[in-house]
Design a protein around this motif. Structure first.
Motif, short mmCIF file in Angstrom:
data_model
loop_
_atom_site.label_atom_id
_atom_site.label_comp_id
_atom_site.label_asym_id
_atom_site.label_seq_id
_atom_site.Cartn_x
_atom_site.Cartn_y
_atom_site.Cartn_z
N PHE A 360 -14.42 -16.87 -7.26
CA PHE A 360 -14.25 -15.56 -7.13
C PHE A 360 -14.10 -15.12 -5.65
O PHE A 360 -14.91 -15.72 -4.81
CB PHE A 360 -15.55 -14.93 -7.77
CG PHE A 360 -15.31 -13.26 -7.78
CD1 PHE A 360 -14.72 -12.73 -8.83
CD2 PHE A 360 -16.19 -12.42 -6.84
CE1 PHE A 360 -14.62 -11.25 -8.98
CE2 PHE A 360 -16.26 -11.17 -6.98
CZ PHE A 360 -15.19 -10.48 -8.16
N SER A 361 -13.37 -14.08 -5.26
CA SER A 361 -12.85 -13.71 -3.77
C SER A 361 -14.19 -13.20 -3.38
O SER A 361 -14.76 -12.22 -3.68
CB SER A 361 -11.91 -12.85 -3.87
OG SER A 361 -11.54 -12.28 -2.52
N ASN A 362 -14.65 -13.78 -2.11
CA ASN A 362 -15.87 -13.02 -1.47
C ASN A 362 -15.58 -11.81 -0.78
O ASN A 362 -16.58 -10.99 -0.42
CB ASN A 362 -16.18 -13.99 -0.24
CG ASN A 362 -16.96 -15.44 -0.98
OD1 ASN A 362 -17.44 -15.39 -1.74
ND2 ASN A 362 -16.70 -16.49 -0.17
N GLN A 363 -14.13 -11.46 -0.59
CA GLN A 363 -13.95 -10.26 -0.16
C GLN A 363 -14.39 -8.98 -0.93
O GLN A 363 -14.83 -8.09 -0.43
CB GLN A 363 -12.32 -10.12 0.05
CG GLN A 363 -11.82 -10.94 1.03
CD GLN A 363 -10.13 -10.89 1.20
OE1 GLN A 363 -9.53 -10.19 0.48
NE2 GLN A 363 -9.67 -11.27 2.20
N ILE A 364 -14.49 -9.37 -2.19
CA ILE A 364 -15.16 -8.32 -3.32
C ILE A 364 -16.55 -7.74 -2.91
O ILE A 364 -16.87 -6.79 -2.84
CB ILE A 364 -14.75 -8.66 -4.71
CG1 ILE A 364 -13.55 -8.74 -4.87
CG2 ILE A 364 -15.50 -7.64 -5.63
CD1 ILE A 364 -12.56 -7.56 -4.94
N ILE A 365 -17.23 -8.98 -2.77
CA ILE A 365 -18.56 -8.97 -2.30
C ILE A 365 -18.68 -8.27 -1.16
O ILE A 365 -19.68 -7.36 -0.85
CB ILE A 365 -19.40 -10.22 -2.42
CG1 ILE A 365 -19.23 -10.92 -3.61
CG2 ILE A 365 -20.77 -9.93 -1.90
CD1 ILE A 365 -19.54 -10.42 -4.76
N ALA A 366 -17.93 -8.48 0.06
CA ALA A 366 -18.01 -8.09 1.23
C ALA A 366 -17.80 -6.58 1.24
O ALA A 366 -18.31 -5.77 1.92
CB ALA A 366 -17.14 -8.68 2.29
N LEU A 367 -16.55 -6.17 0.33
CA LEU A 367 -16.34 -4.69 0.27
C LEU A 367 -17.38 -4.09 -0.61
O LEU A 367 -17.55 -2.68 0.12
CB LEU A 367 -15.03 -4.76 -0.59
CG LEU A 367 -14.44 -3.31 -0.67
CD1 LEU A 367 -14.02 -2.63 0.75
CD2 LEU A 367 -13.12 -3.20 -1.66
N ILE A 368 -18.10 -4.54 -1.32
CA ILE A 368 -19.19 -4.00 -2.01
C ILE A 368 -20.58 -3.50 -1.03
O ILE A 368 -20.97 -2.45 -0.87
CB ILE A 368 -19.99 -4.67 -2.87
CG1 ILE A 368 -18.99 -4.94 -4.40
CG2 ILE A 368 -21.34 -4.12 -3.71
CD1 ILE A 368 -19.33 -5.77 -5.56
N ASP A 369 -20.73 -4.54 -0.01
CA ASP A 369 -21.85 -4.45 0.92
C ASP A 369 -21.25 -3.28 1.85
O ASP A 369 -21.85 -2.43 2.35
CB ASP A 369 -21.87 -5.70 1.47
CG ASP A 369 -22.83 -6.55 0.42
OD1 ASP A 369 -23.50 -6.09 -0.43
OD2 ASP A 369 -22.57 -7.71 0.75
N LYS A 370 -19.93 -3.30 2.31
CA LYS A 370 -19.46 -2.47 3.28
C LYS A 370 -19.42 -0.98 2.72
O LYS A 370 -19.95 0.07 3.40
CB LYS A 370 -18.17 -2.84 3.52
CG LYS A 370 -17.60 -1.87 4.73
CD LYS A 370 -18.06 -1.92 5.88
CE LYS A 370 -17.39 -1.23 7.15
NZ LYS A 370 -17.99 -1.23 8.43
N THR A 371 -19.12 -0.74 1.39
CA THR A 371 -19.12 0.53 0.66
C THR A 371 -20.62 0.97 0.64
O THR A 371 -20.80 2.14 1.00
CB THR A 371 -18.57 0.31 -0.46
OG1 THR A 371 -17.14 0.04 -0.44
CG2 THR A 371 -18.43 1.84 -1.24
N GLY A 372 -21.47 0.37 0.21
CA GLY A 372 -22.89 0.69 0.34
C GLY A 372 -23.29 1.07 1.63
O GLY A 372 -24.12 1.90 1.83
N ALA A 373 -23.05 0.21 2.68
CA ALA A 373 -23.40 0.44 4.02
C ALA A 373 -22.98 1.76 4.68
O ALA A 373 -23.82 2.57 5.12
CB ALA A 373 -23.32 -0.60 5.00
N GLU A 374 -21.63 1.92 4.18
CA GLU A 374 -21.13 3.25 4.70
C GLU A 374 -21.66 4.42 4.09
O GLU A 374 -21.70 5.63 4.71
CB GLU A 374 -19.75 3.02 4.57
CG GLU A 374 -19.07 2.09 5.77
CD GLU A 374 -18.91 2.95 7.06
OE1 GLU A 374 -19.05 3.97 7.13
OE2 GLU A 374 -19.19 1.79 7.95
#
Length: 533
Positions: A360-374
């Motif tokens: 599974f692409s780690n970019q999806i997990i990173a995008l989830i964390d980035k969206t939550g942080a923003e």
């Protein structure tokens, strides 16, 4: 003035509900409540997949609610007239206000109002007087307070958010028909049979066929009152009492259902609408307020969907799949049924293989964390607030505390304004409904009879300071008073006058001793001056 009818009030109510429908308020509130409570997949057509809920909105909301309500509120009431007797009376009134706040659970209600303000945009409280409550004195009754949701409050002028300048305010309550009929019997209403259930599409209700809408309408009416004033006669120089007529506006109240008047036009004699409000972010030219959740729900939906995709991938690809050649292998010969059959796998004659899906692409997990942080950052929950920044000196600690408080400063001021309105409403009700009551005077720890009618109109002559209780703590007061006394900016009598009683209980004895000492000093100075001559 024409007598109001239930039909007229009902038509006003229907007209104002159209204003809320135009701004989609009812749907926004329903959606925000569901997302805050965690029902974030409600209505989604996705029966065949897992529905993970990572409720970032609730986490942010609880943090901000805690920030605003973590410190108790301090209340100080003083008279703008500045007289010693007026300030003594104000201290007694302030103690009685604090007693009402304690008994009516207003502090607990204030925390819930912050929660409702975060989710719905705004929340209201209604202060009322219960006249039949037994007090053990000749004057009965107590002040009560209740929270009213924003979808139950309708301003006569919806394009203004100033409460006290509204032509009228309607509060709509949904109550059981049986309870309303019982109240109507106690009030002596004749046409009780006309009280029937009515549906209201603006609310989600399970017992819609057993409920009816009860409307409370508050409005102000001008009336003339006779007031006595003391003046100095120009000829004799003596004080004389002069009667003069003044015109004021007092709050009137009616209560009705769709077709039955429960309480006719009643002059409450209040000068203020007994309503306080906590709002998050005001809309321009409107009495409506915006919730910080509304614009961030789409971000929460994105996070939930990404987690749903990740969950589905993990469930379907965690174990490698067996692929077999249907021509060469009989599936019944194997224990596992979770296999994929392929007719003629390849030309090499291979009849059995294993297939593993790509990671599974780690970019999806990173995008989830980035969206939550923003999302947290945009809603005021920054690194300083969360404690993710480590200060290296005392100045940095103070700077971080200030930086953490800045995003909620507007809401904090709205919170203090809500408290000020609540205190003024309580004092206003006291002046009209309390009469003569015995209250505890904490200055001498003795019961004192106070005629609360003498406070009528005093709301306009009060200064009410609201802030963190630390600003008004007795320790801070004593430190300040000690500094003023040591610096000889005040004398001992002034120090004793404003000092809390529990620190110096025998104030009068000390005052008399100090007065005797001052007289002895004055006498000694006279003798010394005589000897010098």
């Amino acid at each position: 003035m024409n007598k109001l009818t239930p039909n007229e009030i009902w038509n006003e109510y229907q007209s104002l509900t159209e204003y809320l429908n135009e701004h989609d308020v009812y749907n926004i509130v329903k959606r925000n409540e569901k997302f805050y409570d965690g029902r974030q997949w409600d209505g989604a057509k996705a029966d065949n997949i897992a529905k993970p809920t990572m409720n970032r909105l609730q986490r942010i909301g609880k943090y901000q609610i805690a920030c605003l309500s973590s410190n108790d509120v301090g209340i100080a009431v003083t008279s703008l007239l500045g007289g010693q007797e007026d300030n003594r009376l104000m201290r007694i009134v302030a103690d009685e206000v604090k007693s009402v706040i304690e008994q009516a659970k207003i502090t607990e209600q204030a925390r819930l109002m912050i929660r409702n303000g975060f989710v719905d945009g705004v929340s209201y409280s209604l202060q009322t007087f219960e006249p039949d409550f037994e007090t053990g004195q000749d004057s009965k009754g107590k002040i009560e307070s209740q929270i009213v949701d924003m979808t139950q409050v309708y301003f006569g002028n919806p394009y203004s958010n100033i409460i006290q300048k509204q032509p009228f305010i309607i509060i709509a309550l949904r109550q059981y028909v049986g309870q309303v009929k019982e109240e109507a019997r106690e009030l002596g209403v004749s046409n009780i049979e006309d009280i029937t259930a009515d549906s209201d599409n603006n609310y989600d209700e399970d017992n819609d066929d057993k409920l009816c809408t009860v409307l409370l309408k508050f409005f102000k009416v001008k009336k003339k009152i006779e007031k006595e004033d003391t003046v100095i006669d120009d000829l004799t120089g003596e004080e004389i009492t002069v009667k003069k007529e003044e015109e004021i506006k007092t709050v009137h109240f009616v209560k009705c259902t769709k077709s039955v008047m429960l309480v006719d036009d009643t002059d409450l004699e209040y000068t203020r609408y007994p309503i306080a409000r906590f709002g998050w972010e005001n809309r321009r030219n409107s009495y409506l307020y915006e919730s910080p959740m509304t614009s961030n729900i789409v971000n929460q939906v994105f996070i939930n969907k990404c987690y749903a995709y990740a969950h589905e991938y993990a469930m379907k690809s965690a174990v490698p799949k067996i692929i077999y050649d249907q021509v060469k292998v009989d599936i019944d010969d194997y224990l596992s049924s979770d296999m994929i059959g392929v007719p003629g796998m390849d030309t090499l004659g291979k009849f059995l293989d294993f297939s593993k899906m790509p990671d599974f692409s780690n970019q999806i997990i990173a995008l989830i964390d980035k969206t939550g942080a923003e999302m947290e950052k945009n809603m005021g929950v920054n690194d300083a607030a969360l404690g993710n920044v480590k200060p290296d000196n005392s100045s940095a600690i103070i700077a971080l505390q200030e930086a953490a408080a800045v995003p909620l400063e507007i809401q904090r001021q709205n919170y203090y304004e809500m408290w000020e309105d609540t205190v003024r409403n309580i004092i206003d009700i006291m002046t009209c409904a309390y009469g003569v009551r015995v209250v505890l005077n904490k200055e001498d720890n003795m019961p004192t009879a106070i005629d609360f009618n003498q406070l009528r109109g005093i709301n306009y002559q009060l200064r009410i300071d609201i802030g963190s209780s630390a600003q008004y703590s007795e320790i801070a007061q004593m430190n300040t008073l000690n500094s003023l006394l040591q610096g000889q900016y005040i004398d001992l009598n002034t120090f004793l006058e404003v000092c809390p009683d529990k620190y110096i209980p025998q104030k009068e004895t000390i005052k008399r001793a100090n007065q005797e000492r001052l007289e002895q000093l004055a006498q000694a100075q006279k003798i010394q001056q005589g000897n010098n001559i």
